[in-house]
Design a protein around this motif. Structure first.
Motif, PDB file in Angstrom:
ATOM      1  N   VAL A 247       0.860  -1.186   0.000  1.00 46.27           N
ATOM      2  CA  VAL A 247       0.000   0.000   0.000  1.00 46.27           C
ATOM      3  C   VAL A 247       0.890   1.227   0.000  1.00 46.27           C
ATOM      4  CG1 VAL A 247      -1.786   1.248   1.244  1.00 46.27           C
ATOM      5  CG2 VAL A 247      -1.778  -1.246   1.259  1.00 46.27           C
ATOM      6  N   VAL A 248       0.686   2.098  -0.982  1.00 47.36           N
ATOM      7  CA  VAL A 248       1.507   3.306  -1.067  1.00 47.36           C
ATOM      8  C   VAL A 248       0.608   4.536  -0.835  1.00 47.36           C
ATOM      9  CG1 VAL A 248       3.076   4.658  -2.487  1.00 47.36           C
ATOM     10  CG2 VAL A 248       3.033   2.169  -2.717  1.00 47.36           C
ATOM     11  N   ILE A 249       0.903   5.255   0.273  1.00 39.83           N
ATOM     12  CA  ILE A 249       0.209   6.519   0.530  1.00 39.83           C
ATOM     13  C   ILE A 249       1.100   7.628  -0.028  1.00 39.83           C
ATOM     14  CG2 ILE A 249      -0.847   7.964   2.308  1.00 39.83           C
ATOM     15  CD1 ILE A 249      -1.962   5.247   2.682  1.00 39.83           C
ATOM     16  N   PRO A 250       0.622   8.395  -0.964  1.00 35.05           N
ATOM     17  CA  PRO A 250       1.498   9.374  -1.635  1.00 35.05           C
ATOM     18  C   PRO A 250       1.863  10.543  -0.715  1.00 35.05           C
ATOM     19  CG  PRO A 250      -0.762   9.603  -2.373  1.00 35.05           C
ATOM     20  CD  PRO A 250      -0.755   8.422  -1.471  1.00 35.05           C
ATOM     21  N   GLU A 251       2.870  11.323  -1.150  1.00 32.98           N
ATOM     22  CA  GLU A 251       3.292  12.517  -0.419  1.00 32.98           C
ATOM     23  C   GLU A 251       2.151  13.543  -0.365  1.00 32.98           C
ATOM     24  OE1 GLU A 251       7.989  12.132  -1.549  1.00 32.98           O
ATOM     25  OE2 GLU A 251       6.488  12.847  -2.974  1.00 32.98           O
ATOM     26  N   LYS A 252       2.088  14.233   0.749  1.00 34.29           N
ATOM     27  CA  LYS A 252       1.101  15.303   0.939  1.00 34.29           C
ATOM     28  C   LYS A 252      -0.310  14.781   0.680  1.00 34.29           C
ATOM     29  CE  LYS A 252       4.316  19.007  -0.183  1.00 34.29           C
ATOM     30  NZ  LYS A 252       5.117  19.110  -1.425  1.00 34.29           N
ATOM     31  N   PHE A 253      -0.578  13.540   1.073  1.00 33.14           N
ATOM     32  CA  PHE A 253      -1.872  12.913   0.820  1.00 33.14           C
ATOM     33  C   PHE A 253      -3.007  13.730   1.449  1.00 33.14           C
ATOM     34  CE2 PHE A 253      -4.969   9.686   0.155  1.00 33.14           C
ATOM     35  CZ  PHE A 253      -5.692   9.536   1.331  1.00 33.14           C
ATOM     36  N   GLU A 254      -2.792  14.087   2.745  1.00 30.93           N
ATOM     37  CA  GLU A 254      -3.834  14.799   3.476  1.00 30.93           C
ATOM     38  C   GLU A 254      -4.087  16.185   2.884  1.00 30.93           C
ATOM     39  OE1 GLU A 254      -4.187  14.914   8.014  1.00 30.93           O
ATOM     40  OE2 GLU A 254      -2.821  13.262   7.601  1.00 30.93           O
ATOM     41  N   GLU A 255      -2.972  16.854   2.637  1.00 34.94           N
ATOM     42  CA  GLU A 255      -3.037  18.224   2.110  1.00 34.94           C
ATOM     43  C   GLU A 255      -3.819  18.259   0.799  1.00 34.94           C
ATOM     44  OE1 GLU A 255       0.304  21.374   0.717  1.00 34.94           O
ATOM     45  OE2 GLU A 255       0.853  19.961   2.327  1.00 34.94           O
ATOM     46  N   ARG A 256      -3.500  17.295  -0.075  1.00 34.49           N
ATOM     47  CA  ARG A 256      -4.134  17.283  -1.386  1.00 34.49           C
ATOM     48  C   ARG A 256      -5.589  16.843  -1.285  1.00 34.49           C
ATOM     49  NH1 ARG A 256      -0.401  13.484  -4.441  1.00 34.49           N
ATOM     50  NH2 ARG A 256      -1.840  13.748  -6.203  1.00 34.49           N
ATOM     51  N   LEU A 257      -5.880  15.975  -0.298  1.00 35.59           N
ATOM     52  CA  LEU A 257      -7.251  15.530  -0.103  1.00 35.59           C
ATOM     53  C   LEU A 257      -8.122  16.718   0.302  1.00 35.59           C
ATOM     54  CD1 LEU A 257      -8.473  12.298   1.434  1.00 35.59           C
ATOM     55  CD2 LEU A 257      -9.369  14.398   2.397  1.00 35.59           C
ATOM     56  N   VAL A 258      -7.572  17.516   1.233  1.00 35.44           N
ATOM     57  CA  VAL A 258      -8.314  18.681   1.721  1.00 35.44           C
ATOM     58  C   VAL A 258      -8.559  19.652   0.568  1.00 35.44           C
ATOM     59  CG1 VAL A 258      -8.205  20.666   3.253  1.00 35.44           C
ATOM     60  CG2 VAL A 258      -7.489  18.419   4.076  1.00 35.44           C
ATOM     61  N   ARG A 259      -7.567  19.780  -0.305  1.00 35.89           N
ATOM     62  CA  ARG A 259      -7.711  20.696  -1.432  1.00 35.89           C
ATOM     63  C   ARG A 259      -8.656  20.133  -2.496  1.00 35.89           C
ATOM     64  NH1 ARG A 259      -2.293  21.121  -3.373  1.00 35.89           N
ATOM     65  NH2 ARG A 259      -1.034  21.606  -1.561  1.00 35.89           N
ATOM     66  N   GLY A 260      -9.059  18.880  -2.330  1.00 39.31           N
ATOM     67  CA  GLY A 260      -9.997  18.308  -3.290  1.00 39.31           C
ATOM     68  C   GLY A 260      -9.318  17.787  -4.537  1.00 39.31           C
ATOM     69  N   GLU A 261      -8.075  17.382  -4.435  1.00 40.24           N
ATOM     70  CA  GLU A 261      -7.355  16.910  -5.643  1.00 40.24           C
ATOM     71  C   GLU A 261      -7.500  15.407  -5.859  1.00 40.24           C
ATOM     72  OE1 GLU A 261      -3.330  18.130  -5.246  1.00 40.24           O
ATOM     73  OE2 GLU A 261      -3.751  20.230  -5.704  1.00 40.24           O
ATOM     74  N   ARG A 262      -8.268  14.746  -4.995  1.00 40.38           N
ATOM     75  CA  ARG A 262      -8.466  13.304  -5.094  1.00 40.38           C
ATOM     76  C   ARG A 262      -7.144  12.544  -5.232  1.00 40.38           C
ATOM     77  NH1 ARG A 262     -13.368  10.813  -6.334  1.00 40.38           N
ATOM     78  NH2 ARG A 262     -12.178   9.226  -7.402  1.00 40.38           N
ATOM     79  N   PRO A 263      -6.320  12.586  -4.187  1.00 40.50           N
ATOM     80  CA  PRO A 263      -5.028  11.879  -4.272  1.00 40.50           C
ATOM     81  C   PRO A 263      -5.242  10.367  -4.365  1.00 40.50           C
ATOM     82  CG  PRO A 263      -5.454  12.574  -2.040  1.00 40.50           C
ATOM     83  CD  PRO A 263      -6.531  13.192  -2.871  1.00 40.50           C
ATOM     84  N   GLU A 264      -4.267   9.696  -4.975  1.00 38.67           N
ATOM     85  CA  GLU A 264      -4.408   8.260  -5.227  1.00 38.67           C
ATOM     86  C   GLU A 264      -3.676   7.428  -4.172  1.00 38.67           C
ATOM     87  OE1 GLU A 264      -4.687   8.225 -10.090  1.00 38.67           O
ATOM     88  OE2 GLU A 264      -2.833   7.665  -9.078  1.00 38.67           O
ATOM     89  N   ILE A 265      -4.365   6.436  -3.639  1.00 47.83           N
ATOM     90  CA  ILE A 265      -3.682   5.432  -2.820  1.00 47.83           C
ATOM     91  C   ILE A 265      -3.409   4.258  -3.746  1.00 47.83           C
ATOM     92  CG2 ILE A 265      -3.895   3.850  -0.861  1.00 47.83           C
ATOM     93  CD1 ILE A 265      -5.916   5.791   0.343  1.00 47.83           C
ATOM     94  N   LEU A 266      -2.143   3.863  -3.846  1.00 47.20           N
ATOM     95  CA  LEU A 266      -1.817   2.723  -4.707  1.00 47.20           C
ATOM     96  C   LEU A 266      -1.913   1.438  -3.890  1.00 47.20           C
ATOM     97  CD1 LEU A 266      -0.715   1.554  -7.412  1.00 47.20           C
ATOM     98  CD2 LEU A 266       1.532   1.637  -6.317  1.00 47.20           C
ATOM     99  N   PHE A 267      -2.651   0.503  -4.422  1.00 43.46           N
ATOM    100  CA  PHE A 267      -2.806  -0.785  -3.760  1.00 43.46           C
ATOM    101  C   PHE A 267      -2.338  -1.856  -4.731  1.00 43.46           C
ATOM    102  CE2 PHE A 267      -4.492  -3.467  -0.523  1.00 43.46           C
ATOM    103  CZ  PHE A 267      -4.954  -4.598  -1.174  1.00 43.46           C
ATOM    104  N   ALA A 268      -1.160  -2.420  -4.483  1.00 44.14           N
ATOM    105  CA  ALA A 268      -0.625  -3.437  -5.396  1.00 44.14           C
ATOM    106  C   ALA A 268      -0.787  -4.812  -4.755  1.00 44.14           C
ATOM    107  CB  ALA A 268       0.846  -3.163  -5.682  1.00 44.14           C
TER     108      ALA A 268
END
Lengths: 308, 382
Positions: free
Chosen positions: B108-129
């Motif tokens: 499971v990869v949580i990207p950089e600035k995940f929270e920040e981008r989520l709050v901004r509404g950028e729909r950050p991606e969580i990678l699940f391999a």
């Protein structure tokens, strides 16, 4: 079909791969006869029997068995023959009674239970009907097999070396049984290795390498083989036998009690060879009529096993 | 009775062979025990051992953000019992390496600035391999992931961030896998095992029906009698029809009472399907025994049939996911149609209408096998 032969086949030929196992064999067996098949191992005896009962399809040949076409009506033939295989081929994991019952059902034998009971009594196995067939001794297996192939009262018995590996007493009992069937009009075709069995037959066919060499009533066999036999006595019988063996004209030296039977096809050469022993102590040579024994020994020693 | 009449089809002779086979079957206690014990053992073994919804899968997390949302997500994953977090990776590439080496089944990869981008509404991606080499292992956990993420983030998306929750999920879970098996559950596998067990035992036992007679030398005597090929075939296979019926009874009883399989469909439809299927398998085995010369050969041929039956029938892998040629082979196997019939009637509540599409192919296979077996039966020793 009174008078008509039970087996009347002509030119039976069977090949396996490139090898001709049965080569142009014709047979005429009259009703009620015991017809003996003699020949070394691998000579085609078993294959010929299988051709007659429809277990094998011939490559060439034609004829009738029990009045039915041997090529097209094997179902009708099978219903009226009893075939005893060389190797015990009943079910070892069925009891004696179950084996007989199974065979009786296959032939739609009327009044089956009674017939099976009678067969068990005739066998002398009435109290051992529940015993597994696989636990029987060789002689008993062979008697059971004969009873099984007689259970539907066939008109023709095909016996393939029925007494191989059976002790002499059991063999004699077996042949008494066959004689009784023959007296009832059952025809028997039997293959054998044993001379004492061959002399029981009414007719003898001798086969080697798939070809029938001799086919005649048993008493005519010695004449057909054409042996001249001299009875030889001497004080040193073993010495005389040793000298005679390998001499030109001597095909056979067999010891019968205190005398030798010396036989050969070429009468002149035989006499010359035996005459050369003159002067041994106690030597005497007298011509005797060639017997079946000499004829068979001659036939059997002439042809070695036909295995390739 | 005339000689002519004796060569016609005779039920008495069928009966003769039938009774003889029954006795021989009863006397061969080992085989008999296997025939009755095998269904139970296989059911318990496969039914309990095969778990297609595995939990506690080793998981490595590469968290490049470390906020409360991330921590909540990881806690939620742990709580779901699907995932055991075996390692936290901080260096790029380490998670990939562990996945490749088989040390972890999931990355499971949580990207950089995940929270920040989520709050901004950028729909950050969580990678699940997911390790796709064992697709069934990945199936359940992958399916559960969306739910896990939703419950993890929901409490934190209250208050000022409520606006982000209202719309579609404010994040995106990207799942990487090359295989997505149909959801196979325990309810699915137990009824299917009925078909597998019947294939195995019915084909195997009849495949030696004739070769045993050949090897023991009893064939020669049998063929010298007036018995006909159809009579031998019926007499030899009918005893095992009875054995098959007992097996079906055992399996269904175990399925219902031990595994609590909900039986929703038509019983007559199921029994019709089972009967045709059992006879088809008996004929398949009988056909093998007309070809094989020894019992050893018969066994080998049985396994030659058995393996594709397991692999290409839809028992092990989803039928729809197979290439066209494999589906073609699958359609020719009795088990394929039986699996559909059994799932249709037991699980989906179907009746005769629902199984028609598979009953006819099964009957066609049966007819073909019977015809070929009868043609192949050697009435002579040639």
């Amino acid at each position: 079909m009174n008078g008509a032969p039970v087996i009347d086949v002509r030119g039976l030929t069977k090949r396996f791969g490139g090898k001709t196992v049965v080569d142009d064999v014709s047979l005429r067996v009259p009703r009620g006869a015991i017809y003996g098949f003699l020949g070394p191992n691998g000579s085609g005896k078993t294959t010929t029997i299988r051709l007659v009962c429809g277990l094998l399809r011939p490559d060439h040949g034609e004829g009738t068995v029990l009045g039915h076409d041997v090529l097209r009506e094997s179902a009708l033939i099978k219903a009226r023959i009893g075939y005893m295989t060389q190797k015990f081929s009943l079910y070892e994991d069925l009891s004696i009674r179950e084996n007989l019952d199974f065979v009786a059902r296959l032939y739609d034998v009327p009044d089956r239970a009674h017939r099976v009971d009678t067969a068990l009594e005739d066998l002398g196995l009435a109290t051992r009907g529940r015993q597994l067939a696989g636990t029987l001794s060789g002689g008993w297996k062979q008697r059971l097999a004969l009873a099984a192939c007689m259970i539907h009262d066939p008109d023709l018995l095909l016996l393939d070396e029925p007494t191989a590996g059976v002790d002499p007493k059991a063999r004699r009992d077996f042949w008494d049984q066959i004689r009784r069937y023959a007296a009832r009009g059952v025809t028997t075709l039997v293959s054998t290795h044993y001379m004492d069995e061959a002399v029981q037959c009414d007719f003898i066919a001798f086969i080697a390498y798939g070809r029938k060499l001799i086919d005649a009533p048993t008493r005519e066999i010695p004449g057909k083989v054409g042996l001249t036999t001299l009875r030889v006595v001497a004080d040193d019988l073993e010495g005389a036998a040793a000298k005679l063996r390998g001499m030109p004209g001597v095909d056979l030296v067999a010891r019968f009690g205190t005398e030798l039977h010396v036989a050969g096809v070429d009468a002149a050469k035989l006499r010359a060879a035996v005459g050369s022993l003159d002067g041994m102590p106690g030597f005497a040579a007298t011509p005797v009529e060639a017997g079946l024994e000499e004829a068979f020994i001659h036939l059997m020693t002439e042809s070695t096993d036909n295995m390739q | 009775m005339s000689a002519q009449a004796r060569t016609h089809f005779s039920f008495a002779r069928v009966m003769a062979v039938f009774l003889k086979e029954l006795v021989q079957m009863r006397r061969d206690r080992v085989t008999f025990a296997i025939m009755l014990g095998m269904p139970i053992i296989q059911l318990l073994l496969f039914g309990y051992a095969i778990n297609t919804d595995p939990r506690h899968m080793p998981t490595v997390v590469e968290a490049r953000d470390d906020g409360p949302l991330t921590r909540a997500f990881l806690a939620s994953m742990r709580q779901s019992t699907y995932f055991d977090l075996v390692a936290l990776s901080h260096r790029e590439g380490e998670g990939d390496r562990m996945l490749e080496a088989g040390e972890a089944t999931f990355l499971v990869v949580i990207p950089e600035k995940f929270e920040e981008r989520l709050v901004r509404g950028e729909r950050p991606e969580i990678l699940f391999a997911a390790d796709a080499s064992d697709p069934i292992a990945a199936g359940g956990a992958t399916g559960a992931l969306q739910q896990i993420a939703q419950t993890a983030f929901a409490p934190d998306l209250e208050g000022p961030l409520h606006m982000r929750q209202a719309s579609a999920a404010p994040y995106d879970i990207v799942v990487h896998r090359c295989y997505n098996p149909a959801g196979v559950t325990a309810f699915n596998i137990v009824p299917a095992l009925l078909g597998v067990i019947l294939t195995m035992t019915m084909v195997m036992i009849t495949s030696i029906a004739l070769t045993r007679e050949l090897e023991r030398g009893t064939m020669e005597s049998l063929l010298a009698t007036p018995v006909r090929p159809t009579e031998v075939m019926l007499g030899k296979t009918t005893p095992y029809l009875l054995v098959g019926a007992v097996q079906v009874g055992i399996v269904l009883a175990v399925a219902i009472f031990l595994f609590h399989i909900p039986f929703t469909g038509s019983v007559p439809a199921l029994l019709t399907g089972v009967t045709v299927f059992v006879i088809a398998n008996l004929m398949l085995g009988y056909l093998i025994s007309t070809v094989a010369r020894t019992q050893m050969q018969a066994m080998q041929m049985t396994f030659f049939i058995f393996l594709p039956s397991i692999l290409l029938s839809g028992f092990m892998f989803p039928f729809a996911a197979m290439p066209w040629w494999a589906q073609g082979i699958g359609e020719a196997l009795p088990l394929t149609h039986f699996l559909r019939i059994v799932r249709e009637t037991i699980l989906k509540g179907g009746g005769f209408a629902a199984i028609g599409d598979d009953l006819w192919p099964l009957l066609a296979i049966l007819a073909l096998l019977t015809a070929v077996a009868l043609r192949r039966f050697r009435q002579t020793l040639d």
